[in-house]
Every structure is written in structure tokens, then in C-alpha cells.
Design a protein around this motif. Structure first.
Motif, PDB file in Angstrom:
ATOM      1  N   GLU A  38     -31.905 157.256  68.125  1.00 59.36           N
ATOM      2  CA  GLU A  38     -32.749 158.193  68.870  1.00 59.36           C
ATOM      3  C   GLU A  38     -33.294 159.277  67.955  1.00 59.36           C
ATOM      4  N   THR A  39     -34.490 159.753  68.288  1.00 62.29           N
ATOM      5  CA  THR A  39     -35.127 160.857  67.573  1.00 62.29           C
ATOM      6  C   THR A  39     -35.586 161.886  68.597  1.00 62.29           C
ATOM      7  N   THR A  40     -35.348 163.160  68.292  1.00 58.18           N
ATOM      8  CA  THR A  40     -35.851 164.237  69.142  1.00 58.18           C
ATOM      9  C   THR A  40     -36.986 164.911  68.404  1.00 58.18           C
ATOM     10  N   ASP A  41     -38.138 165.037  69.086  1.00 56.62           N
ATOM     11  CA  ASP A  41     -39.285 165.672  68.448  1.00 56.62           C
ATOM     12  C   ASP A  41     -39.792 166.835  69.286  1.00 56.62           C
ATOM     13  N   PRO A  92     -39.518 151.871  70.975  1.00 52.88           N
ATOM     14  CA  PRO A  92     -40.952 151.821  70.694  1.00 52.88           C
ATOM     15  C   PRO A  92     -41.787 151.863  71.967  1.00 52.88           C
ATOM     16  N   GLY A  93     -43.038 152.312  71.801  1.00 54.99           N
ATOM     17  CA  GLY A  93     -43.954 152.312  72.933  1.00 54.99           C
ATOM     18  C   GLY A  93     -45.187 153.137  72.647  1.00 54.99           C
ATOM     19  N   PRO A  94     -46.215 152.971  73.477  1.00 50.06           N
ATOM     20  CA  PRO A  94     -47.442 153.748  73.286  1.00 50.06           C
ATOM     21  C   PRO A  94     -47.257 155.193  73.711  1.00 50.06           C
ATOM     22  N   PHE A  95     -47.907 156.103  72.984  1.00 45.88           N
ATOM     23  CA  PHE A  95     -47.944 157.500  73.382  1.00 45.88           C
ATOM     24  C   PHE A  95     -48.877 157.629  74.580  1.00 45.88           C
ATOM     25  N   SER A  96     -48.545 158.527  75.497  1.00 47.12           N
ATOM     26  CA  SER A  96     -49.458 158.819  76.592  1.00 47.12           C
ATOM     27  C   SER A  96     -50.736 159.408  76.007  1.00 47.12           C
ATOM     28  N   ARG A  97     -51.876 158.998  76.575  1.00 51.75           N
ATOM     29  CA  ARG A  97     -53.157 159.515  76.098  1.00 51.75           C
ATOM     30  C   ARG A  97     -53.543 160.737  76.912  1.00 51.75           C
ATOM     31  N   PHE A  98     -54.056 161.748  76.208  1.00 50.85           N
ATOM     32  CA  PHE A  98     -54.492 162.985  76.839  1.00 50.85           C
ATOM     33  C   PHE A  98     -55.894 163.306  76.343  1.00 50.85           C
ATOM     34  N   GLU A  99     -56.886 163.027  77.175  1.00 44.12           N
ATOM     35  CA  GLU A  99     -58.281 163.305  76.810  1.00 44.12           C
ATOM     36  C   GLU A  99     -58.491 164.806  76.668  1.00 44.12           C
ATOM     37  N   GLY A 100     -59.174 165.212  75.599  1.00 44.45           N
ATOM     38  CA  GLY A 100     -59.518 166.610  75.398  1.00 44.45           C
ATOM     39  C   GLY A 100     -58.366 167.499  74.975  1.00 44.45           C
ATOM     40  N   ILE A 101     -57.298 166.891  74.496  1.00 45.42           N
ATOM     41  CA  ILE A 101     -56.095 167.633  74.102  1.00 45.42           C
ATOM     42  C   ILE A 101     -55.865 167.475  72.603  1.00 45.42           C
ATOM     43  N   ASP A 102     -55.535 168.583  71.936  1.00 42.95           N
ATOM     44  CA  ASP A 102     -55.090 168.549  70.546  1.00 42.95           C
ATOM     45  C   ASP A 102     -53.577 168.601  70.553  1.00 42.95           C
ATOM     46  N   ARG A 103     -52.949 167.724  69.731  1.00 47.71           N
ATOM     47  CA  ARG A 103     -51.491 167.598  69.738  1.00 47.71           C
ATOM     48  C   ARG A 103     -50.921 167.816  68.342  1.00 47.71           C
ATOM     49  N   THR A 104     -49.705 168.318  68.293  1.00 47.62           N
ATOM     50  CA  THR A 104     -48.945 168.401  67.051  1.00 47.62           C
ATOM     51  C   THR A 104     -47.512 168.005  67.373  1.00 47.62           C
ATOM     52  N   ILE A 105     -46.903 167.236  66.464  1.00 45.98           N
ATOM     53  CA  ILE A 105     -45.544 166.750  66.663  1.00 45.98           C
ATOM     54  C   ILE A 105     -44.742 166.972  65.381  1.00 45.98           C
ATOM     55  N   ALA A 106     -43.452 167.270  65.547  1.00 40.52           N
ATOM     56  CA  ALA A 106     -42.529 167.416  64.417  1.00 40.52           C
ATOM     57  C   ALA A 106     -41.168 166.876  64.836  1.00 40.52           C
ATOM     58  N   VAL A 107     -40.418 166.360  63.883  1.00 36.72           N
ATOM     59  CA  VAL A 107     -39.101 165.789  64.164  1.00 36.72           C
ATOM     60  C   VAL A 107     -38.033 166.869  64.025  1.00 36.72           C
ATOM     61  N   LEU A 108     -37.179 166.968  65.046  1.00 33.74           N
ATOM     62  CA  LEU A 108     -36.088 167.926  65.050  1.00 33.74           C
ATOM     63  C   LEU A 108     -34.742 167.285  64.720  1.00 33.74           C
ATOM     64  N   PHE A 147     -35.704 176.800  67.109  1.00 38.80           N
ATOM     65  CA  PHE A 147     -34.692 176.894  66.057  1.00 38.80           C
ATOM     66  C   PHE A 147     -34.017 175.543  65.842  1.00 38.80           C
ATOM     67  N   ASN A 148     -33.820 175.205  64.578  1.00 38.81           N
ATOM     68  CA  ASN A 148     -33.070 173.995  64.266  1.00 38.81           C
ATOM     69  C   ASN A 148     -31.895 174.378  63.376  1.00 38.81           C
ATOM     70  N   GLY A 149     -31.253 175.473  63.752  1.00 36.26           N
ATOM     71  CA  GLY A 149     -30.110 175.999  63.037  1.00 36.26           C
ATOM     72  C   GLY A 149     -29.625 177.245  63.757  1.00 36.26           C
ATOM     73  N   GLU A 150     -28.652 177.919  63.169  1.00 35.03           N
ATOM     74  CA  GLU A 150     -28.094 179.119  63.785  1.00 35.03           C
ATOM     75  C   GLU A 150     -28.779 180.345  63.184  1.00 35.03           C
ATOM     76  N   VAL A 151     -29.462 181.093  64.053  1.00 34.93           N
ATOM     77  CA  VAL A 151     -30.253 182.246  63.615  1.00 34.93           C
ATOM     78  C   VAL A 151     -30.076 183.367  64.636  1.00 34.93           C
ATOM     79  N   ASP A 152     -29.786 184.565  64.148  1.00 32.66           N
ATOM     80  CA  ASP A 152     -29.777 185.738  65.019  1.00 32.66           C
ATOM     81  C   ASP A 152     -31.190 186.306  65.061  1.00 32.66           C
ATOM     82  N   ILE A 153     -31.534 186.902  66.199  1.00 31.21           N
ATOM     83  CA  ILE A 153     -32.870 187.465  66.413  1.00 31.21           C
ATOM     84  C   ILE A 153     -32.703 188.935  66.772  1.00 31.21           C
ATOM     85  N   GLU A 154     -33.378 189.796  66.029  1.00 31.25           N
ATOM     86  CA  GLU A 154     -33.418 191.216  66.361  1.00 31.25           C
ATOM     87  C   GLU A 154     -34.818 191.558  66.819  1.00 31.25           C
TER      88      GLU A 154
END
Length: 192
Positions: free
Chosen positions: A103-106, A48-64, A142-149
Motif C-alpha cells: 500500500e501507498t499513501t499519497d 492498480p486502476g485508473p485515476f478519476s478524471r476531473f475536467e478543469g482541475i489542476d492536480r498535484t500528488i506526493a507520496v507520504l 507533516f510526515n514526522g514529529e514537529v512542534d508548532i508555535e
């Protein structure tokens, strides 16, 4: 276009010791602003802990990976888990984060308000998906196995790999090995 392998990313410890950050890409322009205009990274959170603050920044987070994280602010409390839609918030909002278990990776996207905007989309694909980039720059995590053409090349992505450098008009196809999770990150210059 470049495929960044997760295993090759440099992990930088947080100052508070609560996790590690791996930077995927950053856009700097010292003539416009002394700090980043946008930044995309992955963080492994161990406590646990506080998120760093970023003035004037828009953020988006997702769990991987992992059980997820709880984001608590003065006005709300939200649990993000693997499979949850990405969550957006203002970088100056005071937020405390705590992992649900282990642990969580985001995945984190930050854009400087007034200069860039971003959209992060979580999709699950089970058949080929054609993409034509409609924004200034796109990244795919990617959060899986994907080929890219793309053009006349073929790459194979593994979990937590990132495809970078996709410019407006780029066309590619994603070919998943099964039902696979991918995150599309669209970065655009803000309207003048």
C-alpha cells in the motif's frame, strides 16, 4: 488554525475498491460552481486502476508512505516515491496508477482552474523554520514529529497530521524533533 489528527479522519472507500480517501479540507461555493473550488485529501492506494478524471482541475500528488506509485499516461510514465518532489498534472489527463509494492499513501491537492491555484512544496527541516503565510490559505502536512508555535499556542504534530486554516499574514514556527519531512500547500484565488 486547527491540527487535524490522521487517526481522526474518516476513511471513505473508493467506488472501484482500489483504495481509501481521507478528506483534509474542501472549499465549496455553490454560487460560483456546483462542485468544489479546491480540495485536499490523502489516499491509501492498494492496487492498480485508473485515476478519476476531473475536467478543469489542476492536480498535484506526493507520496507520504509506502514504496510509491507509478503514474502512466499516453505520453509519459513517472514513478513517485517517498522523497520524490510533488508531481502536477491536469485532472482531465487519463492516468492509470499502480503501486510499486504494497500500500501507498499519497497527498492530493486539486484546484478548479480559473478560480484557484495551488503550489505544493516538499521540504525537509532539521532546525526551526519560521513561516509567514503569503497566500490566501495554507495547509501543512507533516510526515514526522514537529512542534508548532503560533501566537501564544504550541501544538505537537505527528506523522500524517495536518495543520489547516492558516490565512495570509499568519506567522508560525516549525520545530522539528530531527530531520523531518513536511509539505506546504499554498492555495490562492486565481487572478481575475
Amino acid at each position: 488554525m486547527e491540527l487535524l489528527r490522521f487517526d481522526n479522519l474518516v476513511a471513505v472507500p473508493w467506488r472501484n475498491g482500489g483504495g481509501l480517501t481521507r478528506e483534509l479540507a474542501v472549499h465549496l461555493d455553490g454560487e460560483i460552481h456546483p462542485e468544489f473550488l479546491w480540495r485536499v485529501s490523502m489516499a491509501t492506494v492498494g492496487g492498480p486502476g485508473p485515476f478519476s478524471r476531473f475536467e478543469g482541475i489542476d492536480r498535484t500528488i506526493a507520496v507520504l508512505e509506502g514504496e510509491g506509485i507509478v503514474l502512466a499516461s499516453r505520453d509519459s510514465k513517472i514513478a513517485l516515491r517517498r522523497g520524490s518532489d510533488p508531481h502536477s498534472f491536469a485532472g482531465e489527463t487519463p492516468i492509470d496508477g499502480s503501486v510499486i509494492s504494497g500500500e501507498t499513501t499519497d497527498l492530493n491537492v486539486m484546484t478548479r482552474r480559473g478560480y484557484f491555484t495551488h503550489i505544493m512544496k516538499r521540504i525537509v527541516i532539521g532546525e526551526p523554520l519560521a513561516i509567514e503565510v503569503q497566500c490566501d490559505e495554507m495547509m501543512i502536512v507533516f510526515n514526522g514529529e514537529v512542534d508548532i508555535e503560533a501566537l501564544e499556542s504550541r501544538l505537537s504534530a505527528r506523522p500524517l497530521d495536518t495543520l489547516t486554516g492558516l490565512k495570509r499574514g499568519t506567522r508560525l514556527r516549525l520545530l522539528p524533533s530531527a530531520w523531518e519531512e513536511v509539505f506546504l500547500i499554498e492555495l490562492s484565488r486565481a487572478p481575475a
